[in-house]
Write a protein that holds these residues in place. Structure first.
Motif, PDB file in Angstrom:
ATOM      1  N   ASN A  62       0.914  -0.943   0.530  1.00 14.44           N
ATOM      2  CA  ASN A  62      -0.046  -0.445   0.123  1.00 14.44           C
ATOM      3  C   ASN A  62       0.806   1.872   0.160  1.00 14.44           C
ATOM      4  O   ASN A  62       0.613   2.150  -0.645  1.00 14.44           O
ATOM      5  N   ALA A  63       1.752   1.192  -0.023  1.00 16.61           N
ATOM      6  CA  ALA A  63       3.371   2.169   0.574  1.00 16.61           C
ATOM      7  C   ALA A  63       3.884   2.374  -1.241  1.00 16.61           C
ATOM      8  O   ALA A  63       4.378   3.739  -1.083  1.00 16.61           O
ATOM      9  N   SER A  64       3.898   1.446  -1.616  1.00 17.86           N
ATOM     10  CA  SER A  64       4.486   1.821  -2.614  1.00 17.86           C
ATOM     11  C   SER A  64       3.717   2.642  -3.649  1.00 17.86           C
ATOM     12  O   SER A  64       2.905   3.339  -3.861  1.00 17.86           O
ATOM     13  N   SER A  65       4.440   2.994  -5.095  1.00 16.03           N
ATOM     14  CA  SER A  65       3.482   3.718  -5.415  1.00 16.03           C
ATOM     15  C   SER A  65       3.019   3.345  -6.668  1.00 16.03           C
ATOM     16  O   SER A  65       2.568   3.954  -7.466  1.00 16.03           O
ATOM     17  N   VAL A  66       3.141   2.352  -6.684  1.00 17.21           N
ATOM     18  CA  VAL A  66       1.804   1.503  -7.878  1.00 17.21           C
ATOM     19  C   VAL A  66       0.943   1.016  -6.903  1.00 17.21           C
ATOM     20  O   VAL A  66      -0.124   0.062  -7.995  1.00 17.21           O
ATOM     21  N   ALA A  67       0.421   1.078  -5.757  1.00 16.32           N
ATOM     22  CA  ALA A  67      -0.337   1.408  -4.834  1.00 16.32           C
ATOM     23  C   ALA A  67      -2.209   0.668  -5.422  1.00 16.32           C
ATOM     24  O   ALA A  67      -2.476   0.033  -5.570  1.00 16.32           O
ATOM     25  N   ARG A  68      -2.062   1.576  -6.552  1.00 20.59           N
ATOM     26  CA  ARG A  68      -3.718   1.765  -7.241  1.00 20.59           C
ATOM     27  C   ARG A  68      -3.320   0.678  -8.039  1.00 20.59           C
ATOM     28  O   ARG A  68      -4.583   0.495  -8.667  1.00 20.59           O
ATOM     29  N   GLN A  69      -2.319  -0.112  -8.665  1.00 18.08           N
ATOM     30  CA  GLN A  69      -3.202  -0.672  -9.270  1.00 18.08           C
ATOM     31  C   GLN A  69      -2.248  -1.874  -9.320  1.00 18.08           C
ATOM     32  O   GLN A  69      -2.716  -3.307 -10.024  1.00 18.08           O
ATOM     33  N   VAL A  70      -2.148  -2.064  -7.607  1.00 22.33           N
ATOM     34  CA  VAL A  70      -2.106  -3.747  -6.952  1.00 22.33           C
ATOM     35  C   VAL A  70      -3.728  -3.763  -6.763  1.00 22.33           C
ATOM     36  O   VAL A  70      -4.252  -3.249  -5.339  1.00 22.33           O
ATOM     37  N   SER A  71      -4.329  -5.364  -6.603  1.00 23.51           N
ATOM     38  CA  SER A  71      -5.138  -5.567  -5.984  1.00 23.51           C
ATOM     39  C   SER A  71      -5.258  -6.723  -5.049  1.00 23.51           C
ATOM     40  O   SER A  71      -4.685  -7.695  -5.479  1.00 23.51           O
ATOM     41  N   VAL A  72      -5.795  -6.208  -3.774  1.00 28.37           N
ATOM     42  CA  VAL A  72      -4.608  -7.708  -3.388  1.00 28.37           C
ATOM     43  C   VAL A  72      -6.420  -8.316  -2.907  1.00 28.37           C
ATOM     44  O   VAL A  72      -7.209  -7.727  -2.647  1.00 28.37           O
ATOM     45  N   GLN A  73      -5.569  -9.858  -2.828  1.00 31.43           N
ATOM     46  CA  GLN A  73      -6.799 -11.182  -2.188  1.00 31.43           C
ATOM     47  C   GLN A  73      -6.223 -12.005  -1.670  1.00 31.43           C
ATOM     48  O   GLN A  73      -5.378 -12.114  -1.874  1.00 31.43           O
ATOM     49  N   ARG A  74      -7.292 -12.241  -0.470  1.00 31.95           N
ATOM     50  CA  ARG A  74      -6.762 -13.354  -0.286  1.00 31.95           C
ATOM     51  C   ARG A  74      -6.979 -14.478  -0.989  1.00 31.95           C
ATOM     52  O   ARG A  74      -7.484 -15.462  -1.491  1.00 31.95           O
ATOM     53  N   CYS A  75      -5.446 -16.015  -0.414  1.00 26.58           N
ATOM     54  CA  CYS A  75      -5.988 -17.260  -1.366  1.00 26.58           C
ATOM     55  C   CYS A  75      -6.434 -18.105  -0.416  1.00 26.58           C
ATOM     56  O   CYS A  75      -6.082 -18.545   0.471  1.00 26.58           O
ATOM     57  N   GLU A  76      -8.046 -18.915  -1.017  1.00 23.50           N
ATOM     58  CA  GLU A  76      -9.162 -19.831  -0.295  1.00 23.50           C
ATOM     59  C   GLU A  76      -8.075 -20.700  -0.700  1.00 23.50           C
ATOM     60  O   GLU A  76      -8.467 -21.889   0.621  1.00 23.50           O
ATOM     61  N   GLY A  77      -8.005 -21.208  -1.414  1.00 22.29           N
ATOM     62  CA  GLY A  77      -7.533 -22.861  -2.037  1.00 22.29           C
ATOM     63  C   GLY A  77      -8.666 -23.563  -2.684  1.00 22.29           C
ATOM     64  O   GLY A  77      -8.297 -24.612  -2.601  1.00 22.29           O
ATOM     65  N   ASN A  78     -10.204 -22.904  -2.475  1.00 26.96           N
ATOM     66  CA  ASN A  78     -10.432 -23.396  -2.759  1.00 26.96           C
ATOM     67  C   ASN A  78     -10.862 -24.208  -4.824  1.00 26.96           C
ATOM     68  O   ASN A  78     -10.687 -23.030  -5.010  1.00 26.96           O
ATOM     69  N   LEU A  79     -11.693 -25.128  -4.770  1.00 25.11           N
ATOM     70  CA  LEU A  79     -12.167 -24.526  -6.541  1.00 25.11           C
ATOM     71  C   LEU A  79     -12.274 -23.647  -6.802  1.00 25.11           C
ATOM     72  O   LEU A  79     -11.923 -23.246  -8.492  1.00 25.11           O
ATOM     73  N   ASP A  80     -12.954 -22.922  -6.535  1.00 24.92           N
ATOM     74  CA  ASP A  80     -14.188 -20.943  -6.866  1.00 24.92           C
ATOM     75  C   ASP A  80     -12.587 -19.768  -7.233  1.00 24.92           C
ATOM     76  O   ASP A  80     -12.330 -19.655  -8.313  1.00 24.92           O
ATOM     77  N   PHE A  81     -11.331 -20.512  -6.437  1.00 26.29           N
ATOM     78  CA  PHE A  81     -10.726 -19.875  -6.200  1.00 26.29           C
ATOM     79  C   PHE A  81      -9.381 -19.774  -7.809  1.00 26.29           C
ATOM     80  O   PHE A  81      -9.251 -19.767  -8.442  1.00 26.29           O
ATOM     81  N   ILE A  82      -9.395 -21.466  -7.576  1.00 25.24           N
ATOM     82  CA  ILE A  82      -8.693 -22.356  -8.727  1.00 25.24           C
ATOM     83  C   ILE A  82      -8.543 -21.955 -10.243  1.00 25.24           C
ATOM     84  O   ILE A  82      -7.931 -20.921 -11.046  1.00 25.24           O
TER      85      ILE A  82
END
Length: 229
Positions: A62-82
């Protein structure tokens, strides 16, 4: 780091998940920073495990100069995520995926990336606790300097650490270590890592903001990565 975990990292890096051969079935080396013809920073997906979601790793991103281009997502590891990851990797759109995950989740993500013919910038294995952190790293030319920046900042802020980088090209290995001088810096490694993995999108590295001390610093075993698709 025990023999089993060292073998896991080496296997991930050299056994196909980060294949140095430029083939359609392996993760090839990313020798240049990914970018569009206009020079714009391309979207980046940052995958984090539950333990990492509120850590200094995300603070660094979030402190980086490209923070607006980064989407943070939790890795669930389930079928939908895969399935969603497969669709993203197969979209044909240039993109970057970075992350800090547990071993099993990282192996899953990197295997999907390998199948999609993605390219490796960075792969690291980390162990941390409230006193120190240990890092076994592999980097391609596109991530040159990332390990050095990590070592320099950890030493400067008084963190206890040991670091060993293997470069996937004909370049000398890099090693560094220091004793802990400031217990408040226990999670700085994650902040610096998140910041600079995000900054690879611009090809510019730098000093991450100091991590905010937490009552329970990030601890355990983790795998970091940066890939281009």
């Amino acid at each position: 780091m025990n023999i089993e975990r060292r073998s896991l990292l080496k296997g991930m890096a050299l056994g196909g998940l980060a294949s140095v051969t430029v083939t359609g079935s392996g993760l090839s080396l990313a020798n240049s920073v990914l970018g569009s013809p206009s020079g714009k920073v391309l979207p980046t997906l940052a995958l984090v495990s539950t333990a990492v979601a509120d850590s200094a790793f995300v603070q660094g991103i979030n402190a980086s100069s490209v923070a607006r281009q980064v989407s943070v997502q939790r890795c669930e590891g389930n079928l939908d995520f895969i399935l969603a990851l497969q669709q993203r990797l197969g979209s044909g759109q240039p993109q970057r995926i970075i992350g800090l995950l547990d071993d099993a989740s990282a192996a899953l993500v990197l295997d999907q990336a390998r199948s999609a013919g993605a390219r490796l910038q960075w792969l690291g294995q980390h162990h941390s606790d409230a006193r120190t952190s240990r890092h076994q790293l592999l980097s391609a030319e596109a991530a040159n300097g990332c390990a050095l920046q990590l070592g320099l900042q950890l030493n400067a802020c008084g963190a206890g650490f040991s670091l060993s980088e293997q470069r996937l090209l004909a370049q000398p290995a890099f090693q560094a270590s220091a004793r802990a001088r400031d217990p408040r810096s226990a999670e700085q490694w994650a902040a610096t890592l998140g910041y600079n993995l995000a900054q690879l999108a611009r090809g510019t590295l730098g000093e991450a903001p100091l991590a905010s001390p937490r009552a329970t610093p990030l601890s355990g075993h983790f795998v970091s990565f940066s890939i281009e698709a």
